[in-house]
Design a protein around this motif. Structure first.
Motif, PDB file in Angstrom:
ATOM      1  N   ASP A 100      -8.806  -5.870  17.353  1.00 12.40           N
ATOM      2  CA  ASP A 100      -7.430  -5.577  16.942  1.00 12.40           C
ATOM      3  C   ASP A 100      -7.077  -6.232  15.618  1.00 12.40           C
ATOM      4  OD1 ASP A 100      -7.090  -8.189  17.901  1.00 12.40           O
ATOM      5  OD2 ASP A 100      -6.155  -7.508  19.753  1.00 12.40           O
ATOM      6  N   SER A 101      -7.965  -7.070  15.081  1.00 16.55           N
ATOM      7  CA  SER A 101      -7.781  -7.648  13.754  1.00 16.55           C
ATOM      8  C   SER A 101      -9.148  -8.084  13.242  1.00 16.55           C
ATOM      9  CB  SER A 101      -6.829  -8.843  13.807  1.00 16.55           C
ATOM     10  OG  SER A 101      -6.614  -9.381  12.523  1.00 16.55           O
ATOM     11  N   VAL A 102      -9.404  -7.839  11.948  1.00 16.25           N
ATOM     12  CA  VAL A 102     -10.730  -8.154  11.422  1.00 16.25           C
ATOM     13  C   VAL A 102     -10.605  -8.501   9.942  1.00 16.25           C
ATOM     14  CG1 VAL A 102     -11.242  -5.719  10.885  1.00 16.25           C
ATOM     15  CG2 VAL A 102     -13.123  -7.325  11.263  1.00 16.25           C
ATOM     16  N   THR A 103     -11.346  -9.509   9.517  1.00 18.37           N
ATOM     17  CA  THR A 103     -11.432  -9.894   8.113  1.00 18.37           C
ATOM     18  C   THR A 103     -12.737  -9.352   7.548  1.00 18.37           C
ATOM     19  OG1 THR A 103     -10.062 -11.865   8.389  1.00 18.37           O
ATOM     20  CG2 THR A 103     -11.546 -11.832   6.497  1.00 18.37           C
ATOM     21  N   VAL A 104     -12.629  -8.609   6.435  1.00 17.54           N
ATOM     22  CA  VAL A 104     -13.774  -7.869   5.902  1.00 17.54           C
ATOM     23  C   VAL A 104     -13.799  -7.965   4.378  1.00 17.54           C
ATOM     24  CG1 VAL A 104     -13.760  -6.244   7.831  1.00 17.54           C
ATOM     25  CG2 VAL A 104     -12.465  -5.702   5.765  1.00 17.54           C
ATOM     26  N   PRO A 105     -14.946  -7.636   3.770  1.00 14.17           N
ATOM     27  CA  PRO A 105     -14.995  -7.607   2.296  1.00 14.17           C
ATOM     28  C   PRO A 105     -14.064  -6.545   1.728  1.00 14.17           C
ATOM     29  CG  PRO A 105     -17.219  -7.686   3.227  1.00 14.17           C
ATOM     30  CD  PRO A 105     -16.284  -7.424   4.371  1.00 14.17           C
ATOM     31  N   ALA A 106     -13.306  -6.916   0.718  1.00 16.98           N
ATOM     32  CA  ALA A 106     -12.346  -5.981   0.116  1.00 16.98           C
ATOM     33  C   ALA A 106     -13.041  -4.796  -0.548  1.00 16.98           C
ATOM     34  CB  ALA A 106     -11.491  -6.728  -0.911  1.00 16.98           C
ATOM     35  N   LYS A 107     -14.299  -4.952  -0.944  1.00 16.04           N
ATOM     36  CA  LYS A 107     -15.025  -3.856  -1.589  1.00 16.04           C
ATOM     37  C   LYS A 107     -15.274  -2.690  -0.638  1.00 16.04           C
ATOM     38  CE  LYS A 107     -19.629  -5.709  -0.584  1.00 16.04           C
ATOM     39  NZ  LYS A 107     -20.012  -4.638   0.324  1.00 16.04           N
ATOM     40  N   ASP A 108     -15.088  -2.907   0.656  1.00 16.42           N
ATOM     41  CA  ASP A 108     -15.307  -1.858   1.653  1.00 16.42           C
ATOM     42  C   ASP A 108     -14.004  -1.273   2.180  1.00 16.42           C
ATOM     43  OD1 ASP A 108     -18.121  -2.184   1.564  1.00 16.42           O
ATOM     44  OD2 ASP A 108     -17.959  -3.950   2.852  1.00 16.42           O
ATOM     45  N   VAL A 109     -12.893  -1.558   1.524  1.00 18.63           N
ATOM     46  CA  VAL A 109     -11.565  -1.158   1.998  1.00 18.63           C
ATOM     47  C   VAL A 109     -10.910  -0.248   0.959  1.00 18.63           C
ATOM     48  CG1 VAL A 109      -9.313  -1.989   2.769  1.00 18.63           C
ATOM     49  CG2 VAL A 109     -11.373  -3.327   3.256  1.00 18.63           C
ATOM     50  N   PHE A 110     -10.287   0.836   1.437  1.00 18.17           N
ATOM     51  CA  PHE A 110      -9.682   1.838   0.564  1.00 18.17           C
ATOM     52  C   PHE A 110      -8.289   2.192   1.085  1.00 18.17           C
ATOM     53  CE2 PHE A 110     -14.214   2.221   0.359  1.00 18.17           C
ATOM     54  CZ  PHE A 110     -14.523   2.577  -0.944  1.00 18.17           C
ATOM     55  N   ALA A 111      -7.424   2.601   0.183  1.00 17.10           N
ATOM     56  CA  ALA A 111      -6.111   3.102   0.596  1.00 17.10           C
ATOM     57  C   ALA A 111      -6.285   4.335   1.476  1.00 17.10           C
ATOM     58  CB  ALA A 111      -5.277   3.441  -0.630  1.00 17.10           C
ATOM     59  N   LYS A 112      -5.534   4.383   2.571  1.00 14.60           N
ATOM     60  CA  LYS A 112      -5.603   5.527   3.486  1.00 14.60           C
ATOM     61  C   LYS A 112      -4.732   6.656   2.960  1.00 14.60           C
ATOM     62  CE  LYS A 112      -3.134   5.877   7.312  1.00 14.60           C
ATOM     63  NZ  LYS A 112      -2.539   7.240   7.135  1.00 14.60           N
ATOM     64  N   PRO A 113      -5.294   7.876   2.845  1.00 11.60           N
ATOM     65  CA  PRO A 113      -4.444   9.004   2.460  1.00 11.60           C
ATOM     66  C   PRO A 113      -3.323   9.207   3.476  1.00 11.60           C
ATOM     67  CG  PRO A 113      -6.772   9.598   2.303  1.00 11.60           C
ATOM     68  CD  PRO A 113      -6.706   8.267   2.996  1.00 11.60           C
ATOM     69  N   GLU A 114      -2.133   9.532   2.991  1.00 13.80           N
ATOM     70  CA  GLU A 114      -1.008   9.742   3.891  1.00 13.80           C
ATOM     71  C   GLU A 114      -1.237  10.915   4.835  1.00 13.80           C
ATOM     72  OE1 GLU A 114       2.634  10.149   1.769  1.00 13.80           O
ATOM     73  OE2 GLU A 114       2.552   8.140   0.876  1.00 13.80           O
ATOM     74  N   SER A 115      -2.045  11.875   4.404  1.00  6.73           N
ATOM     75  CA  SER A 115      -2.272  13.076   5.212  1.00  6.73           C
ATOM     76  C   SER A 115      -3.139  12.815   6.437  1.00  6.73           C
ATOM     77  CB  SER A 115      -2.916  14.167   4.354  1.00  6.73           C
ATOM     78  OG  SER A 115      -4.139  13.707   3.801  1.00  6.73           O
ATOM     79  N   LEU A 116      -3.823  11.676   6.502  1.00  2.00           N
ATOM     80  CA  LEU A 116      -4.678  11.357   7.641  1.00  2.00           C
ATOM     81  C   LEU A 116      -3.962  10.389   8.572  1.00  2.00           C
ATOM     82  CD1 LEU A 116      -8.207  10.694   6.052  1.00  2.00           C
ATOM     83  CD2 LEU A 116      -7.269  12.841   6.916  1.00  2.00           C
ATOM     84  N   ASP A 117      -4.029  10.652   9.884  1.00  2.00           N
ATOM     85  CA  ASP A 117      -3.530   9.643  10.807  1.00  2.00           C
ATOM     86  C   ASP A 117      -4.617   8.580  10.994  1.00  2.00           C
ATOM     87  OD1 ASP A 117      -5.370  10.580  12.744  1.00  2.00           O
ATOM     88  OD2 ASP A 117      -3.864  11.803  13.772  1.00  2.00           O
ATOM     89  N   PHE A 118      -4.307   7.533  11.726  1.00  2.00           N
ATOM     90  CA  PHE A 118      -5.239   6.405  11.820  1.00  2.00           C
ATOM     91  C   PHE A 118      -6.546   6.772  12.524  1.00  2.00           C
ATOM     92  CE2 PHE A 118      -1.267   4.095  10.957  1.00  2.00           C
ATOM     93  CZ  PHE A 118      -1.696   3.294   9.906  1.00  2.00           C
ATOM     94  N   PRO A 119      -6.546   7.485  13.653  1.00  2.00           N
ATOM     95  CA  PRO A 119      -7.834   7.865  14.257  1.00  2.00           C
ATOM     96  C   PRO A 119      -8.684   8.728  13.339  1.00  2.00           C
ATOM     97  CG  PRO A 119      -6.078   8.053  15.883  1.00  2.00           C
ATOM     98  CD  PRO A 119      -5.412   7.814  14.556  1.00  2.00           C
ATOM     99  N   GLU A 120      -8.078   9.650  12.590  1.00  2.00           N
ATOM    100  CA  GLU A 120      -8.849  10.473  11.653  1.00  2.00           C
ATOM    101  C   GLU A 120      -9.451   9.617  10.550  1.00  2.00           C
ATOM    102  OE1 GLU A 120      -6.214  14.605  11.953  1.00  2.00           O
ATOM    103  OE2 GLU A 120      -5.681  13.057  10.495  1.00  2.00           O
ATOM    104  N   ALA A 121      -8.639   8.746   9.970  1.00  2.00           N
ATOM    105  CA  ALA A 121      -9.127   7.895   8.883  1.00  2.00           C
ATOM    106  C   ALA A 121     -10.238   6.974   9.347  1.00  2.00           C
ATOM    107  CB  ALA A 121      -7.966   7.087   8.300  1.00  2.00           C
ATOM    108  N   ALA A 122     -10.124   6.476  10.579  1.00  2.00           N
ATOM    109  CA  ALA A 122     -11.127   5.557  11.110  1.00  2.00           C
ATOM    110  C   ALA A 122     -12.450   6.240  11.415  1.00  2.00           C
ATOM    111  CB  ALA A 122     -10.591   4.889  12.379  1.00  2.00           C
ATOM    112  N   ASN A 123     -12.469   7.561  11.438  1.00  2.00           N
ATOM    113  CA  ASN A 123     -13.687   8.299  11.778  1.00  2.00           C
ATOM    114  C   ASN A 123     -14.231   9.125  10.626  1.00  2.00           C
ATOM    115  OD1 ASN A 123     -14.640   8.168  14.714  1.00  2.00           O
ATOM    116  ND2 ASN A 123     -12.424   8.321  14.968  1.00  2.00           N
ATOM    117  N   LEU A 124     -13.694   8.946   9.440  1.00  2.00           N
ATOM    118  CA  LEU A 124     -14.072   9.793   8.313  1.00  2.00           C
ATOM    119  C   LEU A 124     -15.441   9.463   7.737  1.00  2.00           C
ATOM    120  CD1 LEU A 124     -13.412  11.814   5.980  1.00  2.00           C
ATOM    121  CD2 LEU A 124     -12.283   9.884   4.817  1.00  2.00           C
ATOM    122  N   LEU A 125     -15.752   8.183   7.530  1.00  2.00           N
ATOM    123  CA  LEU A 125     -16.773   7.855   6.553  1.00  2.00           C
ATOM    124  C   LEU A 125     -18.193   7.693   7.092  1.00  2.00           C
ATOM    125  CD1 LEU A 125     -14.844   5.543   4.078  1.00  2.00           C
ATOM    126  CD2 LEU A 125     -15.629   7.886   3.742  1.00  2.00           C
TER     127      LEU A 125
END
Length: 311
Positions: A100-125
């Motif tokens: 439910d919370s995680v600290t990660v390298p910032a180089k692996d983090v991107f702004a989420k498109p508004e058009s995607l909900d969270f489950p979709e965004a979490a399964n994209l890449l």
């Protein structure tokens, strides 16, 4: 404290434990994400089942998430630029996403498109970068016809959509029940099973330039070898055993070349998804605490889309 899933050993689903751990504050080049959805992939449990170095244990599970930034390390920007508390983001090629919370390298983090909900965004890449690499290593290009084994699965569906953007014709294998999935995302369906080679030849009415195997069956490999003259244009993500003998390619996120490619293509795939050109079908969500049951469902069923864990 965060609730998180770890693998205490290598083996089956019984080695996964749901524990509480402190979340490390982000240092320079790091961010903390409050996870709203964790993407699920067969690799999450298959890599544990394969075994490895005992010194790596316990292993924190989960490679991709979406959520909200809750802390940003000093002098740190995320991969897409900027980044402040409260921003909606997605992250891929991380460790410990089943949390439910995680600290990660910032180089692996991107702004989420508004058009995607969270489950979709979490399964994209994970599926998306795998599909992109399969198309890349086989050199598939506009005007060619390619064969995709397992076209109704997560990677297959992403291949179908990305190939369509390139102007590549795709013949995709799937069950009769999943014919609609293949056709919905731009493919031409053939059912797997006895006579597959002949059915593909008849439908193609011409050469098959490349074959992408997402299922790993001997049938998929045999048909690919029979139809594609250049074995360097056959790739599998699931049948590694026969690759050396039969001369086709295999890729995996752990391979250095795969890691470099998949990192490089992430921003492009996020842009495609934000425009609606790359869709992530979600079949079902599970509470985070039920991750073991969700992994069992993913392993035993044909979910017809992606699964997500919701903290």
């Amino acid at each position: 404290m965060a609730h998180t899933w770890i693998a205490r050993d290598f083996g089956g689903l019984d080695v996964f434990d749901f524990v509480e751990e402190e979340v490390a504050p982000p240092g320079p080049g790091e961010v903390t994400i409050d996870v709203f959805a964790a993407g699920m992939n067969p690799a999450d449990y298959k890599h544990i089942a394969m075994g490895g170095d005992p010194s790596d244990l316990p292993i924190h599970v989960g490679y991709e998430v979406a959520g909200i930034l809750s802390a940003v390390g000093p002098d740190t920007e995320i991969a897409s630029g900027g980044g402040a508390d409260g921003d909606e983001v997605l992250a891929f090629r991380i460790r410990g996403g089943y949390s439910d919370s995680v600290t990660v390298p910032a180089k692996d983090v991107f702004a989420k498109p508004e058009s995607l909900d969270f489950p979709e965004a979490a399964n994209l890449l994970l599926a998306g970068t795998t599909a992109a690499e399969m198309l890349d290593v086989t050199g598939a290009k506009a005007g060619e016809t390619i064969l995709v084994h397992g076209a109704s699965g997560a990677v297959g569906v992403s291949v179908l959509q990305q190939a369509r953007l390139f102007g590549i014709r795709v013949i995709g294998t799937a069950s009769d029940a999943n014919m609609g999935v293949v056709m919905r995302y731009g493919g031409e369906h053939v059912v797997y099973g006895d006579g597959l080679e002949e059915r593909v030849r008849d439908l193609a009415a011409g050469p098959i330039a490349a074959s992408l195997d997402c299922v790993g069956t001997d049938e998929a490999i045999d048909v690919s070898l029979a139809l594609v003259p250049d074995r360097s244009r056959i790739v599998s993500i699931a049948n590694f055993e026969r690759a050396e003998r039969d001369g086709y390619r295999v890729i995996m996120g752990r391979f250095p070349a795969s890691a470099v490619f998949r990192d490089r293509v992430r921003a492009h795939l996020i842009e495609l998804a934000g425009r609606g050109d790359l869709v992530v079908p979600i079949a079902r969500t599970f509470p985070l605490a039920e991750a073991r049951e969700a992994m069992r469902f993913l392993a035993d069923q044909h979910p017809g889309g992606k699964l997500a864990l919701l903290p």
